[in-house]
Each structure stands twice: as C-alpha cells, then as structure tokens.
Design a protein around this motif. Structure first.
Motif, mmCIF file in Angstrom:
data_model
loop_
_atom_site.group_PDB
_atom_site.id
_atom_site.type_symbol
_atom_site.label_atom_id
_atom_site.label_comp_id
_atom_site.label_asym_id
_atom_site.label_seq_id
_atom_site.Cartn_x
_atom_site.Cartn_y
_atom_site.Cartn_z
ATOM 1 N N CYS A 247 -18.514 -21.186 9.445
ATOM 2 C CA CYS A 247 -17.966 -20.388 8.343
ATOM 3 C C CYS A 247 -18.833 -19.181 7.968
ATOM 4 C CB CYS A 247 -17.773 -21.259 7.101
ATOM 5 S SG CYS A 247 -16.590 -22.598 7.329
ATOM 6 N N LEU A 257 -18.984 -27.228 -0.309
ATOM 7 C CA LEU A 257 -17.721 -27.447 0.388
ATOM 8 C C LEU A 257 -17.605 -28.883 0.887
ATOM 9 C CD1 LEU A 257 -17.250 -24.255 2.612
ATOM 10 C CD2 LEU A 257 -15.626 -25.118 0.924
ATOM 11 N N SER A 260 -16.967 -31.528 -1.684
ATOM 12 C CA SER A 260 -15.605 -31.512 -2.244
ATOM 13 C C SER A 260 -14.599 -32.238 -1.363
ATOM 14 C CB SER A 260 -15.144 -30.073 -2.456
ATOM 15 O OG SER A 260 -14.851 -29.421 -1.226
ATOM 16 N N ARG A 271 -10.898 -25.658 4.455
ATOM 17 C CA ARG A 271 -10.850 -25.252 3.050
ATOM 18 C C ARG A 271 -11.432 -23.854 2.870
ATOM 19 N NH1 ARG A 271 -13.564 -27.324 -2.556
ATOM 20 N NH2 ARG A 271 -12.085 -26.131 -3.807
ATOM 21 N N GLN A 272 -12.564 -23.592 3.511
ATOM 22 C CA GLN A 272 -13.220 -22.307 3.348
ATOM 23 C C GLN A 272 -12.427 -21.164 3.988
ATOM 24 O OE1 GLN A 272 -15.724 -21.211 1.698
ATOM 25 N NE2 GLN A 272 -16.213 -19.240 2.677
ATOM 26 N N LEU A 273 -12.000 -21.356 5.220
ATOM 27 C CA LEU A 273 -11.390 -20.246 5.958
ATOM 28 C C LEU A 273 -9.921 -20.036 5.623
ATOM 29 C CD1 LEU A 273 -13.101 -20.620 9.450
ATOM 30 C CD2 LEU A 273 -13.803 -19.270 7.464
ATOM 31 N N LEU A 274 -9.253 -21.055 5.092
ATOM 32 C CA LEU A 274 -7.849 -20.898 4.694
ATOM 33 C C LEU A 274 -7.660 -20.924 3.181
ATOM 34 C CD1 LEU A 274 -6.053 -23.142 7.369
ATOM 35 C CD2 LEU A 274 -6.420 -20.658 7.400
ATOM 36 N N ASN A 275 -8.791 -21.036 2.460
ATOM 37 C CA ASN A 275 -8.746 -21.042 0.997
ATOM 38 C C ASN A 275 -7.814 -22.141 0.468
ATOM 39 O OD1 ASN A 275 -9.493 -20.157 -1.575
ATOM 40 N ND2 ASN A 275 -7.765 -18.724 -1.704
ATOM 41 N N LEU A 276 -8.049 -23.368 0.937
ATOM 42 C CA LEU A 276 -7.194 -24.497 0.588
ATOM 43 C C LEU A 276 -7.836 -25.350 -0.502
ATOM 44 C CD1 LEU A 276 -6.267 -25.760 4.172
ATOM 45 C CD2 LEU A 276 -4.893 -24.267 2.699
ATOM 46 N N PRO A 277 -7.033 -26.031 -1.319
ATOM 47 C CA PRO A 277 -7.588 -27.045 -2.221
ATOM 48 C C PRO A 277 -8.063 -28.239 -1.403
ATOM 49 C CG PRO A 277 -5.192 -27.050 -2.333
ATOM 50 C CD PRO A 277 -5.568 -25.872 -1.493
ATOM 51 N N ALA A 281 -6.755 -29.587 2.403
ATOM 52 C CA ALA A 281 -7.701 -29.472 3.524
ATOM 53 C C ALA A 281 -7.875 -30.819 4.205
ATOM 54 C CB ALA A 281 -9.039 -28.940 3.026
#
Length: 304
Positions: A247, A257, A260, A271-277, A281
């Motif tokens: 990332c 990250l 979580s 989660r990081q690269l697709l901005n997901l909850p 994710a």
C-alpha cells in the motif's frame, strides 16, 4: 534372490562403503556432496511436478481436497507440509490433509509393522469421505509401501485423482497413479536411510507443490503470503511489513489498518486501496480463489 533382497542390495552406495572410517571433515564433505545431488534430480522431473500442480489446482477449484499418504519418514513429511499450509496460506485445515501409517503416534516414534497395513490406509481415507473431487498423493521412497499402494488403489476405486511420489525413479506406485513424480536421488550415503537424500527430495517437492498450488489459487501476491495467519509477534510484524509495501504507507498506518480487520493482510490492503469499510473488506477478502490483483479490479505490477 527375491525381488525385495535385490532391491535392498541395490541400495548400498559403493561410493561410501568407508563412511565409518573417514575423518569427520571428510565425512561431512561426503554427506554434503551427496545432498547436493537432490536439486539436480528434482530438476529432471519438473514437467511432472507442473502436471501435478495443475491437477491439484483444478480439483480444488471443484471443491476437492489433497491427501498426502505415507509411512515413516514419508508420512511425517506429509504431516509437516499439511500442518504448515493453514498458517502460511490461511487455508482450512481440511483442504490439505495427511494420512500417516500408525496415526499420530507414528509422528514422534517408529511404530512397527504399520506400513504393511493395507486396510488401515483404506479405513483412514474412507473415514474422511474421500470423493472423486479429491487428490491422493502417495509418498514412498521405494515406491512399494503396501500402506501407500492400498491408498492409491482405494482412491482409484473412489474416482479420486492420484499422484505417486518416489525418489529412486519409477517403481510400483508410479504405475498405479495418474501422475508419477519419480526423481532418482541415487543410493543413500548411509545405506537404506531414506530420511536422508530421499527425505530431502520429498520435503522439497511437497513444499514446491503446495506453494505452487496455493499461488495458483490466489493465496500469494508477488512473493508475499498475503493470507498468512498472524498469531505471534513475528507474524504481526510480517503482516505490517506486507501492508506497508503493497500500500506504500508507513508502519503506524499499516498497524491501524490491520487492527481494524483482525490482522488480515488481504482485507487491510483492500480496505486501503479501495477505501472500504472493515466489514466489506473482510467479505471481499474471503472470496475463494481470487488474486488480490483481481479483487482490486486492475492488473498491477505483479499481473493477474
């Protein structure tokens, strides 16, 4: 002279008949020289290994499992590789299983006569509900262990796919199986001690096969084991390092990250690269047989 006696006599290494008389430095050099033959022998059977990996991968995509079957050293090496797959690749323990003659008792000590017990091999596979989607990989240095032969016969009757792994060239079980992986590592330095060159070859081949299969199933990204189960301090740090690298973020960010999403590397990256909850994710990370690249929806530097 019967066949078994002929086979045993073939196993005496004419190059090492003075092993016990050698000075220690010379003994170690000789052992090392013979060990160096193992990768060369394996190199000769890579096409058969490739065929086996493709078969196992295809069967697993149908819901199949892989069963290692062996006795003695061969059985222990099967147990070892199967036990290491869940923490390394995040797989279900049922996906790759080991059947060792004598059961768990045989892991820590020699159990007499069990390698000749054909009915025990059949009973073990029957109890695990062997099915036609499964693959049975029989491991035997000599290729004539009755326990392994019976397992391959039963697999054939069930409709399961079969692979034979031997280490002195083609032998009895090679002709029973759909695929034969049969390097010839040569006679052992210590006559008949198949825990040496044969054991090394089996360890290398089982690790090669399981790693290649898991990679083909999407359990590896680049050369990262992105589905590793972080269960101790070293693995927590390894997980954080992978997220940092994939990332391009710092360690505190990677740690947040991972915390979580229960330290799932794949979920943290998604989660990081697709901005997901976190929940989404984790759901996406649980999708079977998907590469991380495909889950991200783009072909990255590692390809699809």
């Amino acid at each position: 002279m019967d066949i078994l006696f002929q086979t045993i006599s073939r196993e005496q290494n004419s190059d090492t008949t003075n092993l016990a008389d050698l000075p220690l430095p010379d003994m170690l050099v000789l052992l090392n020289q013979h060990d160096a033959c193992v990768p060369q022998a394996i190199n000769q059977v890579l096409p058969q290994v490739e065929t086996a990996v493709r078969l196992i991968t295809a069967q697993m995509k149908k819901g199949g499992r892989l069963f290692y079957v062996g006795a003695g050293t061969s059985g222990r090496l099967g147990v070892l590789d199967s036990a290491e797959c869940p923490p390394t690749f995040g797989t279900d323990p049922e996906l790759i299983q080991a059947v060792i003659a004598g059961g768990l008792d045989a892991m820590l000590r020699a159990v007499e006569n069990v390698e000749d017990d054909r009915s025990a091999a059949v009973a073990a596979l029957h109890s695990r509900k062997l099915a036609e989607e499964d693959v049975v990989l029989g491991i035997a240095a000599s290729g004539r262990t009755p326990f392994v032969q019976a397992a391959l016969d039963y697999a054939k009757e069930t409709g399961a796919k079969t692979i034979a792994l031997t280490t002195r060239g083609l032998s009895a079980i090679s002709h029973q199986a759909d695929i034969a992986i049969a390097p010839d590592v040569g006679a052992e330095v210590l006559s008949g001690s198949t825990r040496m060159k044969s054991g090394s070859a089996q360890k290398m081949l089982l690790g090669m096969i399981s790693t290649a299969v898991m990679t083909r199933l999407g359990k590896v990204h680049g050369n990262f084991m992105i589905d590793v189960k972080a269960s101790n301090e070293k693995l927590y740090r390894r997980a954080e390092y992978m997220v940092c690298q994939i990332c391009s973020i710092d360690e505190p960010g990677a740690r947040d990250l991972l915390q979580s999403v229960g330290y799932s590397v794949r979920a943290a990256v998604l989660r990081q690269l697709l901005n997901l909850p976190p929940e989404e994710a984790l759901t996406r990370a649980a999708e079977p047989f998907r590469t991380l690249t495909s889950q991200l929806g783009a072909v990255g530097k590692y390809g699809e």
